[in-house]
Design a protein around this motif. Structure first.
Motif, PDB file in Angstrom:
ATOM      1  N   ILE A   1       0.856  -1.189   0.000  1.00 56.19           N
ATOM      2  CA  ILE A   1       0.000   0.000   0.000  1.00 56.19           C
ATOM      3  C   ILE A   1       0.888   1.233   0.000  1.00 56.19           C
ATOM      4  O   ILE A   1       1.794   1.349   0.813  1.00 56.19           O
ATOM      5  N   VAL A   2       0.616   2.146  -0.930  1.00 51.75           N
ATOM      6  CA  VAL A   2       1.409   3.372  -1.017  1.00 51.75           C
ATOM      7  C   VAL A   2       0.594   4.629  -0.711  1.00 51.75           C
ATOM      8  O   VAL A   2       1.166   5.674  -0.428  1.00 51.75           O
ATOM      9  N   SER A   3      -0.748   4.525  -0.767  1.00 54.00           N
ATOM     10  CA  SER A   3      -1.561   5.687  -0.415  1.00 54.00           C
ATOM     11  C   SER A   3      -2.982   5.242  -0.076  1.00 54.00           C
ATOM     12  O   SER A   3      -3.405   4.145  -0.404  1.00 54.00           O
ATOM     13  N   LYS A   4      -3.691   6.142   0.590  1.00 55.87           N
ATOM     14  CA  LYS A   4      -5.075   5.920   1.013  1.00 55.87           C
ATOM     15  C   LYS A   4      -5.868   7.153   0.609  1.00 55.87           C
ATOM     16  O   LYS A   4      -5.419   8.281   0.830  1.00 55.87           O
ATOM     17  N   GLN A   5      -7.030   6.943   0.006  1.00 58.13           N
ATOM     18  CA  GLN A   5      -7.848   8.070  -0.447  1.00 58.13           C
ATOM     19  C   GLN A   5      -9.311   7.656  -0.516  1.00 58.13           C
ATOM     20  O   GLN A   5      -9.631   6.485  -0.389  1.00 58.13           O
ATOM     21  N   ASN A   6     -10.195   8.628  -0.714  1.00 58.64           N
ATOM     22  CA  ASN A   6     -11.614   8.360  -0.927  1.00 58.64           C
ATOM     23  C   ASN A   6     -11.871   8.226  -2.418  1.00 58.64           C
ATOM     24  O   ASN A   6     -11.425   9.062  -3.205  1.00 58.64           O
ATOM     25  N   ASP A   7     -12.594   7.177  -2.798  1.00 55.35           N
ATOM     26  CA  ASP A   7     -13.010   7.011  -4.190  1.00 55.35           C
ATOM     27  C   ASP A   7     -13.994   8.135  -4.510  1.00 55.35           C
ATOM     28  O   ASP A   7     -15.004   8.290  -3.820  1.00 55.35           O
TER      29      ASP A   7
END
Length: 57
Positions: free
Chosen positions: A33-39
């Motif tokens: 995992i390299v990033s987390k965001q909202n779809d």
């Protein structure tokens, strides 16, 4: 998946945080995992995952 890995040195994809089976599968196949965001379409949290052929483990 192995055939695709032979053709490319880096692959990326997005997986919903709640999709634990997919997250486990991709981690077992060398993705991190390299990033987390909202779809933007669903509002759900997703992770961007990367596989790199040259990654030293």
């Amino acid at each position: 998946m192995e055939y695709v890995k032979q053709l490319h040195s880096t692959l990326s994809l997005n997986v919903y945080q709640k999709n634990e089976r997919a997250l486990r599968f991709y981690r077992e196949n060398g993705y991190t995992i390299v990033s987390k965001q909202n779809d933007e379409h669903t509002g759900k949290i997703e992770f961007t995952m990367i596989w790199n052929k040259n990654k030293v483990e």
